[in-house]
Motif scaffolding. Structure first.
Motif, mmCIF file in Angstrom:
data_model
loop_
_atom_site.group_PDB
_atom_site.id
_atom_site.type_symbol
_atom_site.label_atom_id
_atom_site.label_comp_id
_atom_site.label_asym_id
_atom_site.label_seq_id
_atom_site.Cartn_x
_atom_site.Cartn_y
_atom_site.Cartn_z
ATOM 1 N N ASP A 1 -0.058 5.451 0.932
ATOM 2 C CA ASP A 1 -0.682 5.712 -0.368
ATOM 3 C C ASP A 1 -2.190 5.507 -0.311
ATOM 4 O O ASP A 1 -2.959 6.319 -0.836
ATOM 5 N N ASP A 2 -2.620 4.414 0.307
ATOM 6 C CA ASP A 2 -4.056 4.139 0.385
ATOM 7 C C ASP A 2 -4.774 5.207 1.205
ATOM 8 O O ASP A 2 -5.894 5.614 0.878
ATOM 9 N N ALA A 3 -4.147 5.677 2.260
ATOM 10 C CA ALA A 3 -4.759 6.713 3.095
ATOM 11 C C ALA A 3 -4.904 8.011 2.312
ATOM 12 O O ALA A 3 -5.947 8.672 2.366
ATOM 13 N N ALA A 4 -3.878 8.366 1.541
ATOM 14 C CA ALA A 4 -3.921 9.599 0.753
ATOM 15 C C ALA A 4 -4.970 9.515 -0.346
ATOM 16 O O ALA A 4 -5.760 10.448 -0.551
ATOM 17 N N LEU B 1 -6.967 6.932 8.921
ATOM 18 C CA LEU B 1 -6.746 5.740 8.099
ATOM 19 C C LEU B 1 -5.375 5.115 8.337
ATOM 20 O O LEU B 1 -5.242 3.882 8.385
ATOM 21 N N ARG B 2 -4.351 5.925 8.509
ATOM 22 C CA ARG B 2 -3.028 5.379 8.776
ATOM 23 C C ARG B 2 -3.017 4.645 10.116
ATOM 24 O O ARG B 2 -2.422 3.564 10.243
ATOM 25 N N GLU B 3 -3.674 5.237 11.114
ATOM 26 C CA GLU B 3 -3.736 4.590 12.430
ATOM 27 C C GLU B 3 -4.543 3.302 12.379
ATOM 28 O O GLU B 3 -4.331 2.390 13.199
ATOM 29 N N ALA B 4 -5.448 3.203 11.403
ATOM 30 C CA ALA B 4 -6.249 1.990 11.263
ATOM 31 C C ALA B 4 -5.469 0.875 10.577
ATOM 32 O O ALA B 4 -5.901 -0.276 10.582
#
Length: 221
Positions: A140-143, A132-135
């Motif tokens: 925060d949203d990824a976690a 998700l971070r790479e996207a």
């Protein structure tokens, strides 16, 4: 005289952590979580119950180790999907988690609430958050998305395994729902949707819910 928990000098112990977890998982498959006690596990291993506490001080510690064992190989399922979209890779991980929990009787019940910090669980979390971070999602949203996807997957599998547990009569819950909805005229909307509500197609149900999550994430991104 030596005991199973204190082997004679030069003689290997009859049990160890890995064997204890494997035996516990086998007992889980045969009898279910409610029947899994430290005493029954000790009986299955042919040792005194006190011998197990040398490796796992509480049943909760044992369940955590079992959860970690169930997660072995889950993250590897996403290997080789680097060319896929972030949403496809996320879905692959979610499906792999569900498959791992379904592979053991009451697997979701064992996993829920254990909060393992072993390489299996943390590896899964690292992979999903990384996707998700790479996207382009924020940290925060990824976690928070990790928690959302994991909680949905575990919760769905809890209900799925409860509905198919032979000790629950298999489809008892579905029949109770059907009878309650059709017994009167107070639930016209539920009657119209009864076919989907009582469907035994858990694969379809899971895919639908996961798709809703993914589409919501796409919109947020």
């Amino acid at each position: 005289m030596s005991s199973p928990s204190t082997p004679a000098r030069g003689r290997p112990s009859r049990i160890d952590r890995a064997l204890t977890v494997r035996t516990a998982l086998d007992l889980l498959d045969r009898s279910g979580l409610d029947a899994l006690t430290m005493r029954r596990l000790a009986d299955a291993m042919g040792v005194q119950a006190g011998a197990l506490y040398r490796y796992y001080a509480t049943k909760q510690e044992l369940l955590t180790a079992m959860s970690e064992q169930m997660m072995e190989g889950v993250t590897a399922s996403a290997v080789g999907t680097d060319d896929a979209s972030w949403s496809e890779r996320l879905a692959t991980l979610a499906h792999a988690l569900r498959k791992a929990l379904l592979a053991r009787r009451d697997g979701a019940r064992v996993f829920a609430g254990t909060h393992s910090t072993g390489v299996g669980v943390l590896g899964f979390a690292e992979a999903l958050v990384g996707i998700l971070r790479e996207a382009g999602f924020s940290d925060d949203d990824a976690a928070l998305s990790l928690y959302t996807v994991a909680n949905f997957t575990v919760g769905h599998t809890l209900e799925e395994q409860a509905a198919t547990d032979p000790e629950n009569g298999g489809t008892t819950g579905v029949e109770k729902l059907r009878n309650a909805v059709t017994s009167g005229s107070d639930y016209p909307h539920l009657n119209r949707a009864l076919s989907a509500l009582t469907s035994p197609d858990f694969d379809r149900n899971f895919a639908f819910g996961l798709d809703l999550l993914v589409e919501g994430l796409k919109a947020r991104l």
